[in-house]
Design a protein around this motif. Structure first.
Motif, PDB file in Angstrom:
ATOM      1  N   GLU A 620      13.456   4.667   6.939  1.00 45.67           N
ATOM      2  CA  GLU A 620      13.853   4.072   5.664  1.00 45.67           C
ATOM      3  C   GLU A 620      12.693   4.185   4.669  1.00 45.67           C
ATOM      4  O   GLU A 620      11.523   4.110   5.048  1.00 45.67           O
ATOM      5  CB  GLU A 620      14.269   2.608   5.849  1.00 45.67           C
ATOM      6  CG  GLU A 620      13.192   1.696   6.368  1.00 45.67           C
ATOM      7  CD  GLU A 620      13.653   0.261   6.523  1.00 45.67           C
ATOM      8  OE1 GLU A 620      14.840   0.047   6.847  1.00 45.67           O
ATOM      9  OE2 GLU A 620      12.824  -0.654   6.335  1.00 45.67           O
ATOM     10  N   MET A 621      13.016   4.351   3.380  1.00 45.66           N
ATOM     11  CA  MET A 621      12.030   4.551   2.327  1.00 45.66           C
ATOM     12  C   MET A 621      12.013   3.332   1.415  1.00 45.66           C
ATOM     13  O   MET A 621      13.065   2.824   1.025  1.00 45.66           O
ATOM     14  CB  MET A 621      12.345   5.806   1.512  1.00 45.66           C
ATOM     15  CG  MET A 621      12.578   7.062   2.350  1.00 45.66           C
ATOM     16  SD  MET A 621      11.157   7.541   3.351  1.00 45.66           S
ATOM     17  CE  MET A 621       9.946   7.885   2.066  1.00 45.66           C
ATOM     18  N   SER A 622      10.795   2.886   1.035  1.00 42.64           N
ATOM     19  CA  SER A 622      10.664   1.660   0.239  1.00 42.64           C
ATOM     20  C   SER A 622       9.636   1.840  -0.866  1.00 42.64           C
ATOM     21  O   SER A 622       8.635   2.549  -0.705  1.00 42.64           O
ATOM     22  CB  SER A 622      10.245   0.483   1.126  1.00 42.64           C
ATOM     23  OG  SER A 622      11.200   0.206   2.120  1.00 42.64           O
ATOM     24  N   THR A 623       9.887   1.171  -1.973  1.00 44.20           N
ATOM     25  CA  THR A 623       8.907   0.991  -3.045  1.00 44.20           C
ATOM     26  C   THR A 623       8.578  -0.497  -3.108  1.00 44.20           C
ATOM     27  O   THR A 623       9.490  -1.325  -3.216  1.00 44.20           O
ATOM     28  CB  THR A 623       9.448   1.466  -4.394  1.00 44.20           C
ATOM     29  OG1 THR A 623       9.764   2.864  -4.312  1.00 44.20           O
ATOM     30  CG2 THR A 623       8.423   1.249  -5.499  1.00 44.20           C
ATOM     31  N   ILE A 624       7.291  -0.829  -3.030  1.00 45.38           N
ATOM     32  CA  ILE A 624       6.848  -2.224  -2.937  1.00 45.38           C
ATOM     33  C   ILE A 624       5.963  -2.548  -4.133  1.00 45.38           C
ATOM     34  O   ILE A 624       5.038  -1.783  -4.463  1.00 45.38           O
ATOM     35  CB  ILE A 624       6.086  -2.467  -1.623  1.00 45.38           C
ATOM     36  CG1 ILE A 624       6.978  -2.119  -0.420  1.00 45.38           C
ATOM     37  CG2 ILE A 624       5.610  -3.914  -1.525  1.00 45.38           C
ATOM     38  CD1 ILE A 624       6.263  -2.179   0.901  1.00 45.38           C
ATOM     39  N   LEU A 625       6.236  -3.687  -4.781  1.00 45.04           N
ATOM     40  CA  LEU A 625       5.429  -4.169  -5.890  1.00 45.04           C
ATOM     41  C   LEU A 625       4.920  -5.569  -5.575  1.00 45.04           C
ATOM     42  O   LEU A 625       5.648  -6.374  -4.966  1.00 45.04           O
ATOM     43  CB  LEU A 625       6.236  -4.209  -7.193  1.00 45.04           C
ATOM     44  CG  LEU A 625       6.865  -2.902  -7.692  1.00 45.04           C
ATOM     45  CD1 LEU A 625       8.302  -2.805  -7.211  1.00 45.04           C
ATOM     46  CD2 LEU A 625       6.816  -2.831  -9.210  1.00 45.04           C
ATOM     47  N   GLU A 626       3.702  -5.863  -6.010  1.00 38.90           N
ATOM     48  CA  GLU A 626       3.112  -7.182  -5.780  1.00 38.90           C
ATOM     49  C   GLU A 626       2.277  -7.602  -6.991  1.00 38.90           C
ATOM     50  O   GLU A 626       1.638  -6.767  -7.642  1.00 38.90           O
ATOM     51  CB  GLU A 626       2.196  -7.180  -4.553  1.00 38.90           C
ATOM     52  CG  GLU A 626       2.880  -7.376  -3.238  1.00 38.90           C
ATOM     53  CD  GLU A 626       1.880  -7.592  -2.116  1.00 38.90           C
ATOM     54  OE1 GLU A 626       2.317  -7.913  -1.004  1.00 38.90           O
ATOM     55  OE2 GLU A 626       0.661  -7.433  -2.350  1.00 38.90           O
ATOM     56  N   VAL A 627       2.275  -8.903  -7.244  1.00 40.82           N
ATOM     57  CA  VAL A 627       1.332  -9.524  -8.169  1.00 40.82           C
ATOM     58  C   VAL A 627       0.715 -10.694  -7.413  1.00 40.82           C
ATOM     59  O   VAL A 627       1.407 -11.645  -7.048  1.00 40.82           O
ATOM     60  CB  VAL A 627       2.011 -10.014  -9.463  1.00 40.82           C
ATOM     61  CG1 VAL A 627       0.976 -10.660 -10.378  1.00 40.82           C
ATOM     62  CG2 VAL A 627       2.716  -8.874 -10.170  1.00 40.82           C
ATOM     63  N   ASN A 628      -0.599 -10.614  -7.136  1.00 41.31           N
ATOM     64  CA  ASN A 628      -1.304 -11.626  -6.352  1.00 41.31           C
ATOM     65  C   ASN A 628      -2.309 -12.365  -7.232  1.00 41.31           C
ATOM     66  O   ASN A 628      -3.034 -11.744  -8.017  1.00 41.31           O
ATOM     67  CB  ASN A 628      -2.040 -10.987  -5.172  1.00 41.31           C
ATOM     68  CG  ASN A 628      -1.098 -10.236  -4.249  1.00 41.31           C
ATOM     69  OD1 ASN A 628      -0.006 -10.698  -3.955  1.00 41.31           O
ATOM     70  ND2 ASN A 628      -1.512  -9.060  -3.800  1.00 41.31           N
ATOM     71  N   HIS A 629      -2.365 -13.678  -7.044  1.00 45.74           N
ATOM     72  CA  HIS A 629      -3.300 -14.496  -7.812  1.00 45.74           C
ATOM     73  C   HIS A 629      -4.024 -15.439  -6.849  1.00 45.74           C
ATOM     74  O   HIS A 629      -3.389 -16.217  -6.141  1.00 45.74           O
ATOM     75  CB  HIS A 629      -2.566 -15.312  -8.878  1.00 45.74           C
ATOM     76  CG  HIS A 629      -3.482 -16.145  -9.720  1.00 45.74           C
ATOM     77  ND1 HIS A 629      -3.160 -17.416 -10.138  1.00 45.74           N
ATOM     78  CD2 HIS A 629      -4.730 -15.895 -10.206  1.00 45.74           C
ATOM     79  CE1 HIS A 629      -4.158 -17.920 -10.864  1.00 45.74           C
ATOM     80  NE2 HIS A 629      -5.114 -17.015 -10.915  1.00 45.74           N
ATOM     81  N   LEU A 630      -5.342 -15.329  -6.811  1.00 47.87           N
ATOM     82  CA  LEU A 630      -6.169 -16.187  -5.972  1.00 47.87           C
ATOM     83  C   LEU A 630      -6.909 -17.172  -6.868  1.00 47.87           C
ATOM     84  O   LEU A 630      -7.716 -16.774  -7.721  1.00 47.87           O
ATOM     85  CB  LEU A 630      -7.169 -15.350  -5.168  1.00 47.87           C
ATOM     86  CG  LEU A 630      -8.119 -16.131  -4.249  1.00 47.87           C
ATOM     87  CD1 LEU A 630      -7.334 -16.875  -3.171  1.00 47.87           C
ATOM     88  CD2 LEU A 630      -9.143 -15.201  -3.603  1.00 47.87           C
ATOM     89  N   LEU A 631      -6.631 -18.468  -6.679  1.00 53.17           N
ATOM     90  CA  LEU A 631      -7.222 -19.517  -7.508  1.00 53.17           C
ATOM     91  C   LEU A 631      -8.050 -20.451  -6.629  1.00 53.17           C
ATOM     92  O   LEU A 631      -7.498 -21.212  -5.838  1.00 53.17           O
ATOM     93  CB  LEU A 631      -6.136 -20.310  -8.228  1.00 53.17           C
ATOM     94  CG  LEU A 631      -6.607 -21.473  -9.107  1.00 53.17           C
ATOM     95  CD1 LEU A 631      -7.461 -20.945 -10.255  1.00 53.17           C
ATOM     96  CD2 LEU A 631      -5.413 -22.271  -9.630  1.00 53.17           C
TER      97      LEU A 631
END
Length: 848
Positions: A620-631
């Motif tokens: 299976e083929m996937s496109t993955i997006l992330e927005v990470n915030h370390l506080l």
């Protein structure tokens, strides 16, 4: 993609692979022994009697103990020592000439200085050498101290296993179920955000299952949700890297552990880690046994035009036997200050057995009893796994420039004989009377992995990384099924269920990754990975085969090219404090089916259902997006928040349908669905609420849409998934500490229904009898609720099934830790005529 029916070449048998493995080990050992004998002669082939000594102090003139002292002649390491507790060091047996002194200590900058030894002055007193504190290293050390159990970073989470008291006497499965963001199902498979991550051991593929790895051998676990192109493109579900214990300081250390518990649980393990001179050696041995009890049910309603036509009810109880024996050895040898050779060998033996009793009933549409019966299943399987690794690493005089290569061989062998005895009565005509079935399942696997990586920090704030990888997997499996009943005098071979397979997989990869610091706050990382994938599957008992090859022309480039982009922003932070960070990333991934999903064996069976793998699954083929915030929250902890999305085609999913030859029997397998898309928000908060109390709270909510078309029928389902986990650890007076682990996983969407909710609670306590002796007691699965279930709904039937993952259990273990930081571990003690190092500084070295 090309599919072909062809005759495949037969691969070498497992015995040949084992002989090759032994030859590789012997050849490397002979070569390294020769190198070591030559290295012992030193430069020029003879030893000299030079000596350097002094005292290491910090900016406040206090001793800095246990720092590493290295003496170099060019790029060759000619001597070394460990700084004593009072700051003194002495390095004897040095060659004459101009030498280079290098001293490294945790939390300090590296101290380097040239000096000269001559025949007239073969001994040199360096005096008081002042070493300066390193703010960057101190920051890392402080962060680690604040997060003794878990370290949260913007791109990964690090879980320090030694600080988890609840896993004493357990295995890697117990470790994984405590890590925020991870869950473990009844089969021991790890899930992260609804997907299966790749499991690495020391950054390399493994054929081991989690229950084969003792928890006492694990140093830490690294969880990466969206890996860069440096890692395999098949990491759609992320990567979980199990890092085994390894010594980095001179001297020796180790531990012994014994434990026992309910359900015949008992274990013993021991480890020894040593480092002396150029060599580092690690040895671990372990033994574990358990027979946990389990139970389950399956309730099915048959339908016609939406109306019930009958019911099938089943309950079961079982005992699962587990036996584990393991030995693991590793050796690192520094040829010189720049070059290091590594060898590792692991041997794992064990068994998996089960005894299961089922009772079942068949009812008509009016719920009148029309049939009932019992079924008794037994299996007595065993396995053997071997892992061999040889590696080489070279660093250079240029900081940030290095390269490494290694070769890993995994070999495994398994057998699972299975017998079924069933007695049924009634009028439903399903297995009338008494029947018997035997299944003799066998298999062996081998996996070769070669990898080479190069890193070059070619300019300030610029780095280029590139590398290659080749992986070959071969899996042979066979299953012979025979059956009989009251009307048959002898067993007959079941040609429908009997099978034999040979599956070969090739993955060749290359990657390039570029990173740069754009401004004082912004940084960029981008890269591209290419992976060629070939799979050949042969039904050896019937002479048929299936294969696929990516790429097969320009039209398949989307299945072999995997780009990734990461953009990060860091805020300014006080010295020694964790920085606030924001990261955007996007990557392309592939998920290839695992052996469990492709294995053509019947995984479990009852009177009305079968479950079997599908060897023809496509990736299976996937496109993955992330927005990470370390506080960060100052000294109190931090908050890691992640928004993510995943878009997948040819999604691998489970599928259940009535058997074509008998609609009363259900067949469950894995198929490729049409598409899957999901969005989620995951949060992990780590806090020190008050002195001694460390709390970690993790929650993940995800919206999913999944669909497939099978046999002309479309199935589409949407819904929201939620899971959460809480870990509390409290230190108490008089050497006591308590840990509580709780988790909850809500129903998850699947194409034909949803999974059932599951939850659990574990409580552990530890008593520190001394600095080296501990007693640990654990109560696991207190609510007796750990298991896995699902609800399936189709036009033909509805079914709810559940299997528990053991029952409530208790265990206690005792641990003894020992060790000594001694750089002179195997050297002869100084004679009375040898010169001793003065305890006060002075002389002409003048570090002042």
């Amino acid at each position: 993609m090309s599919q072909a029916v062809s005759e495949l070449p037969m691969a070498s048998p497992g015995t040949f692979a084992a002989l090759m493995q032994i030859r590789v080990i012997l050849l490397l050992l002979c070569a390294l022994t020769s190198v070591q004998l030559l290295a012992q002669r030193g430069p020029g082939g003879s030893r000299s009697n030079g000596q350097v000594y002094g005292r290491l102090v910090d900016e406040n003139r206090k001793p800095v103990p246990f720092a590493s002292v290295s003496i170099l002649l060019g790029d060759s390491l000619v001597g070394g020592a460990l700084v004593k507790e009072n700051g003194d060091f002495d390095v004897p047996s040095l060659p004459l000439g101009t030498l280079h002194l290098r001293i490294a200590a945790l939390g300090y900058t590296t101290l380097e200085q040239d000096f000269t030894l001559t025949r007239e002055t073969p001994s040199r007193d360096m005096g008081n050498l002042h070493i300066a504190a390193d703010a960057v290293v101190l920051q890392a050390a402080e962060v680690t101290k604040e997060r003794a159990t878990q370290v949260l970073q913007v791109d990964r989470r690090v879980y320090n296993v030694e600080k988890d008291i609840s896993i004493a006497g357990g295995d890697a499965t117990d470790v994984m179920k405590n890590i925020p963001g991870l869950s473990v199902d009844v089969e021991g498979n790890v899930e992260m955000r609804g997907k299966s991550p790749i499991i690495y051991v020391d950054g390399r593929p493994t054929t081991l299952t989690l229950d084969q790895i003792p928890a006492s051998d694990i140093e830490r676990v690294e969880v990466i949700t969206n890996p860069s192109v440096i890692f395999d493109a098949s990491s759609t579900g992320g990567i979980v890297n199990v890092v085994m214990k390894k010594t980095v300081r001179p001297g020796y250390s180790g531990q012994l552990q014994v434990g026992l518990g309910t359900d015949e649980r008992y274990n013993a393990s021991g480890s020894l880690l040593m480092r002396q001179g150029r060599s580092s050696f690690n040895l671990s041995l372990g033994f574990g046994h358990g027979s946990p009890l389990g139970s389950g049910y399956s309730n099915r309603t048959d339908l016609a035009d939406g109306m019930p036509t009958g019911y099938f009810l089943q309950d079961n109880t079982r005992t699962n036997g587990r036996l584990r024996q393991n030995v693991r050895m590793s050796w690192d040898y520094k040829l010189n200050v720049r070059n290091t050779i590594s060898l590792m060998q692991g041997v794992y033996f064990g068994g998996r057995s089960s005894i299961e009793d089922q009772t079942f009933q068949s009812l008509d549409a009016a719920r009148n009893l029309i049939g009932s019966g019992t079924q008794h299943n037994t299996t007595d399987g065993h396995y053997a796994s071997y892992t061999t690794r040889a590696g080489f690493m070279r660093t250079t005089t240029k900081p940030g420039k290095e390269w490494s290569t290694d070769l890993t061989l995994n070999i495994s062998d398994r057998a699972s004989p299975f017998t079924t005895e069933q007695f049924s009565q009634g009028s439903d005509m399903i297995f009338p009377g008494r029947s018997y079935q035997t299944r003799d399942a066998k298999g062996n696997d081998q996996e070769w992995t070669w990898q080479a990586d190069v890193s070059d920090a070619y300019a300030d704030n610029r780095k280029l990384e590139w590398g290659f990888k080749a992986n070959y997997e071969q899996s042979r499996s066979s299953m012979d099924v025979s059956f009989t009943n009251d009307s048959m005098p002898n067993f007959l071979r079941d040609t429908l269920l009997s099978n034999a397979y040979l599956i070969q997989t090739y993955v060749n990869a290359a990657y390039v990754n570029w990173s740069a610091k754009l401004t004082s706050h912004w940084s960029l990382q981008t890269g591209l990975r290419f992976e060629q994938n070939i799979m050949d599957a042969e039904r050896t008992d019937r002479g048929t085969s299936f294969s696929y090859n990516y790429p097969d022309g320009l039209g398949d480039l989307g299945r072999v090219l995997f780009p990734a982009l990461y953009l990060s922003h860091k805020w300014d932070a006080p010295d020694g404090k964790l920085q606030r960070e924001l990261q955007f990333n996007v990557s392309r991934k592939v998920s290839r089916p695992n052996h469990y999903q492709m294995m053509p064996f019947i995984m479990s069976t009852d009177a009305r259902s079968y479950r079997i793998g599908n060897p023809l699954l496509l990736p299976e083929m996937s496109t993955i997006l992330e927005v990470n915030h370390l506080l960060p929250f100052g000294d109190k902890g931090n908050w890691l928040s992640s928004l993510y999305g995943r878009f997948t085609t040819d999604v691998i999913t489970s599928y259940t349908t009535p058997l074509e030859t008998d609609p009363n029997i259900l067949l469950s397998t894995y198929v490729n669905g049409d598409m899957n898309q999901g969005f989620g928000w995951e949060n992990t908060v780590k806090l020190t609420l008050w002195e001694g109390l460390e709390a970690t709270v993790n929650g993940n909510i995800q919206w999913v849409q999944i669909g497939l078309t099978q046999n002309g029928s479309p199935y589409t389902n949407t819904g929201t998934n939620f899971d959460g986990k809480v870990n509390l650890s409290q230190k108490l007076p008089k050497g006591f500490s308590v840990q509580v682990n709780a988790d909850y996983t809500g129903p998850r969407v699947i194409p034909q229904g949803h999974t059932l909710e599951r939850y659990s609670l574990d409580i552990s306590a530890r008593k520190e009898l001394s600095k080296s002796i501990f007693l640990t007691a654990s109560a696991n699965n207190i609510f007796d609720s750990r298991g896995w279930g699902s609800y399936t709904e189709t036009p033909y039937f509805t079914q709810e099934s559940y299997r528990s993952w053991g029952n409530r259990s208790f265990r206690i273990s005792a641990t003894w830790r020992f060790g000594k930081p001694d750089a002179q571990l195997f050297r002869k003690k100084s004679g009375p005529m040898e010169r001793s190092v003065p305890s006060t500084s002075g002389g002409d070295g003048g570090g002042e």
